[in-house]
Design an enzyme around this catalytic site. Sequence first.
Site, PDB file in Angstrom:
ATOM      1  N   ARG A  21      13.815   0.836  -1.918  1.00 39.48           N
ATOM      2  CA  ARG A  21      14.570   0.594  -0.673  1.00 39.48           C
ATOM      3  C   ARG A  21      15.098  -0.826  -0.606  1.00 39.48           C
ATOM      4  O   ARG A  21      16.072  -1.104   0.075  1.00 39.48           O
ATOM      5  CB  ARG A  21      13.701   0.908   0.545  1.00 39.48           C
ATOM      6  N   ASN A  41      -5.097  12.528  -1.510  1.00 43.59           N
ATOM      7  CA  ASN A  41      -6.531  12.597  -1.868  1.00 43.59           C
ATOM      8  C   ASN A  41      -7.391  12.835  -0.623  1.00 43.59           C
ATOM      9  O   ASN A  41      -8.382  13.546  -0.685  1.00 43.59           O
ATOM     10  CB  ASN A  41      -7.090  11.340  -2.554  1.00 43.59           C
ATOM     11  N   CYS A  42      -6.966  12.241   0.493  1.00 50.10           N
ATOM     12  CA  CYS A  42      -7.791  12.337   1.706  1.00 50.10           C
ATOM     13  C   CYS A  42      -7.855  13.772   2.233  1.00 50.10           C
ATOM     14  O   CYS A  42      -8.750  14.111   3.004  1.00 50.10           O
ATOM     15  CB  CYS A  42      -7.222  11.413   2.787  1.00 50.10           C
TER      16      CYS A  42
HETATM   17  P1  FAD Z   1      -5.509   6.193  -6.225  1.00 51.85           P
HETATM   18  O1  FAD Z   1      -4.899   6.833  -5.048  1.00 51.85           O
HETATM   19  O2  FAD Z   1      -6.826   6.702  -6.697  1.00 51.85           O
HETATM   20  O3  FAD Z   1      -4.472   6.257  -7.414  1.00 51.85           O
HETATM   21  C1  FAD Z   1      -4.739   5.672  -8.649  1.00 51.85           C
HETATM   22  C2  FAD Z   1      -4.028   6.458  -9.744  1.00 51.85           C
HETATM   23  O4  FAD Z   1      -3.975   5.647 -10.890  1.00 51.85           O
HETATM   24  C3  FAD Z   1      -4.774   7.721 -10.125  1.00 51.85           C
HETATM   25  O5  FAD Z   1      -3.953   8.847  -9.978  1.00 51.85           O
HETATM   26  C4  FAD Z   1      -5.152   7.494 -11.599  1.00 51.85           C
HETATM   27  O6  FAD Z   1      -5.022   8.667 -12.372  1.00 51.85           O
HETATM   28  C5  FAD Z   1      -4.134   6.463 -12.042  1.00 51.85           C
HETATM   29  N1  FAD Z   1      -4.622   5.615 -13.136  1.00 51.85           N
HETATM   30  C6  FAD Z   1      -5.792   4.941 -13.202  1.00 51.85           C
HETATM   31  N2  FAD Z   1      -5.882   4.237 -14.329  1.00 51.85           N
HETATM   32  C7  FAD Z   1      -4.755   4.478 -15.027  1.00 51.85           C
HETATM   33  C8  FAD Z   1      -4.258   4.044 -16.293  1.00 51.85           C
HETATM   34  N3  FAD Z   1      -4.955   3.210 -17.060  1.00 51.85           N
HETATM   35  N4  FAD Z   1      -3.056   4.508 -16.689  1.00 51.85           N
HETATM   36  C9  FAD Z   1      -2.350   5.356 -15.899  1.00 51.85           C
HETATM   37  N5  FAD Z   1      -2.759   5.793 -14.720  1.00 51.85           N
HETATM   38  C10 FAD Z   1      -3.942   5.352 -14.265  1.00 51.85           C
HETATM   39  N6  FAD Z   1      -9.183   6.960   2.536  1.00 51.85           N
HETATM   40  C11 FAD Z   1      -8.972   6.888   3.869  1.00 51.85           C
HETATM   41  O7  FAD Z   1      -8.522   5.842   4.335  1.00 51.85           O
HETATM   42  N7  FAD Z   1      -9.233   7.957   4.681  1.00 51.85           N
HETATM   43  C12 FAD Z   1      -9.705   9.140   4.198  1.00 51.85           C
HETATM   44  O8  FAD Z   1      -9.912  10.098   4.956  1.00 51.85           O
HETATM   45  C13 FAD Z   1      -9.963   9.235   2.825  1.00 51.85           C
HETATM   46  N8  FAD Z   1     -10.451  10.370   2.294  1.00 51.85           N
HETATM   47  C14 FAD Z   1     -10.635  10.462   0.936  1.00 51.85           C
HETATM   48  C15 FAD Z   1     -11.105  11.651   0.409  1.00 51.85           C
HETATM   49  C16 FAD Z   1     -11.287  11.776  -0.961  1.00 51.85           C
HETATM   50  C17 FAD Z   1     -11.813  13.051  -1.521  1.00 51.85           C
HETATM   51  C18 FAD Z   1     -10.967  10.685  -1.821  1.00 51.85           C
HETATM   52  C19 FAD Z   1     -11.144  10.807  -3.304  1.00 51.85           C
HETATM   53  C20 FAD Z   1     -10.501   9.493  -1.301  1.00 51.85           C
HETATM   54  C21 FAD Z   1     -10.332   9.368   0.091  1.00 51.85           C
HETATM   55  N9  FAD Z   1      -9.873   8.187   0.656  1.00 51.85           N
HETATM   56  C22 FAD Z   1      -9.674   8.098   2.008  1.00 51.85           C
HETATM   57  C23 FAD Z   1      -9.629   6.982  -0.177  1.00 51.85           C
HETATM   58  C24 FAD Z   1      -8.154   6.867  -0.548  1.00 51.85           C
HETATM   59  O9  FAD Z   1      -7.711   8.068  -1.086  1.00 51.85           O
HETATM   60  C25 FAD Z   1      -8.009   5.730  -1.553  1.00 51.85           C
HETATM   61  O10 FAD Z   1      -8.440   4.546  -0.938  1.00 51.85           O
HETATM   62  C26 FAD Z   1      -6.574   5.544  -2.027  1.00 51.85           C
HETATM   63  O11 FAD Z   1      -6.086   6.699  -2.617  1.00 51.85           O
HETATM   64  C27 FAD Z   1      -6.525   4.395  -3.048  1.00 51.85           C
HETATM   65  O12 FAD Z   1      -5.245   4.277  -3.549  1.00 51.85           O
HETATM   66  P2  FAD Z   1      -4.980   3.649  -4.975  1.00 51.85           P
HETATM   67  O13 FAD Z   1      -3.508   3.664  -5.164  1.00 51.85           O
HETATM   68  O14 FAD Z   1      -5.699   2.384  -5.112  1.00 51.85           O
HETATM   69  O15 FAD Z   1      -5.695   4.640  -5.993  1.00 51.85           O
END
Ligand code: FAD
Length: 535
Positions: A21, A41-42
Amino acid sequence: MKILIIGGVAGGASAAARARRLSETAEITIIERGPDVSFANCGLPYHIGGEIENRSALAIQTPESLSKLLNLAVLTHTEAISIDRKNKSILIRDLSSGTASTVTYDKLILAPGASPLIPDLPGIELPRVHSLRTLQDMDRIMGDLKSAKSALILGGGFIGLEMAEQIHHLGAKTTLVERNPQVLPPLDPELAKNLATALSSNGIDLHLAESLTHIEPGLTACFASGLRIQTDVIILSVGVRPENFLAKDAGLTLGEKGHIRVNPFQQTSDPDIYAAGDVVETKDAILGSYRPLPLGGPANRQGRTIADHIFKGEKALPYPGSIGTAIVRVFDQTAAVTGHGESFLKRNAIPYQTVTINAASHADYYPAAETITLKVLWTPETGRILGAQAVGKDGVDKRIDIIATGIRGQMTIDDLCHLELCYAPPFGSAKDPVNIAGFAACNLREGLLKPIYDLPKPDSQIIDVRPAAKAQSQPIPGAKNIPLLQLRSRLCEIDSSQSVFTICQMGKTSYFAARILQQNGFDAHSIIGGAHLNL
Ligand code: FAD
């Protein structure tokens, strides 16, 4: 501008969308290890339990739709292996073909998230032992649950509690085991009791203070106390660990627990490498120290900050640090927290004062009002709010969101007294629970309220000021019943040579009683939270 993003879900997808954007010409590539990007994921527990019926609702974008919408390259099934900071390139591997290649960047964004903690214990690798992070984990769990008559959830944090509730909806006999003596450790123990009651009264078999030692084939989980639980499926939800290997190998600065340390623009110790989400630690907006906060909101907003900084430089709105606001529903109870709780403050020797009130979610004369138990913590010297927690059936989210906003605005307990909030009988009260918490806090600071946080020993002088019928039906050990309306005429029945502890149902009338007593020369203390919180 060549932007490379590792991880295509919360933090990564947000950074990509905002970057596009701000620049139609930037070359943006997302590298994602899994088959999905930008999924919810949530929402995973709620599809398992059937509350979210369509699996497709969880895929907010497919790799194709995201690529089209934002005009960027999405490489799924591709893992980033290492970073060459000198040549500004990363080594990636196509997980389908095994082919490795190198891609270069001007700005690199790390958003690899955190992986579920898998304790290194015998039997943990057995079939039908799962953790939940991806859509594929969810599919596997749902597959096993189809034929399961029972399920065991290890870990009573946010995800464990959600899973217990959702698996129970499916009709499986559900057991929840937590290592700590309470569920939901960010919540203080006296409030966490409500969640334990909600679990047990809904038929969840709850075990606290139990440590898993191993899992035997046939699926029996064994605990240090000798407890053994035979089950059909095990869900591990015992925490997460940051996916930090890229950052670690590249020599970026990490915090104590291995999270990538970032500045307010989400830059790592290498200014051309940014990081967001579960993998980072940012400043704690209340205490100023660093803290990780693996939640969806921070990850999304940090992703946005990164794109802003790449294209606007110092004019970008910095990420102001995390507060720690979170919520969970457990059957008819909701628990929410913001900032720091008493357990944390005690552990870290941070001075605080606290008060807990019980108040109605909306005007109590209007149907369906429910009790909210709201605890507020503040700095004694300045009155600045350090945290708040609440449990109840209705209106918990609103009150904690209000106080979270107050914390962000560096408000004090005095500010809570005069927050002007919505009021009509179906929605609130002329004195909202947040105002009442402010009043109680100020009363405490001024010495009008002398608080007692636990039931005193039964041989203390305890005066139960509830109506006689209530005192009889729910007796308080060692208490003498003098209903509030009779108190002024029965002062002679109270021994003025020793301290008096007043108690009522919700904690309000006992304060009124203590004020009457104090003004009549008694050393009177009010029991915080009343019978509602302490019995
Ligand atoms: P993620 O969303 O985990 O994304 C990281 C991505 O990076 C993954 O898809 C992974 O495959 C990819 N990756 C990792 N390493 C590599 C690599 N070396 N090369 C390529 N790709 C890679 N939070 C809330 O605030 N409220 C909620 O209700 C809540 N419920 C949840 C329920 C569940 C079951 C889960 C699992 C999480 C929940 N969370 C919740 C937490 C929230 O989902 C996470 O805090 C958020 O998704 C984090 O975002 P992120 O981008 O850091 O990581």
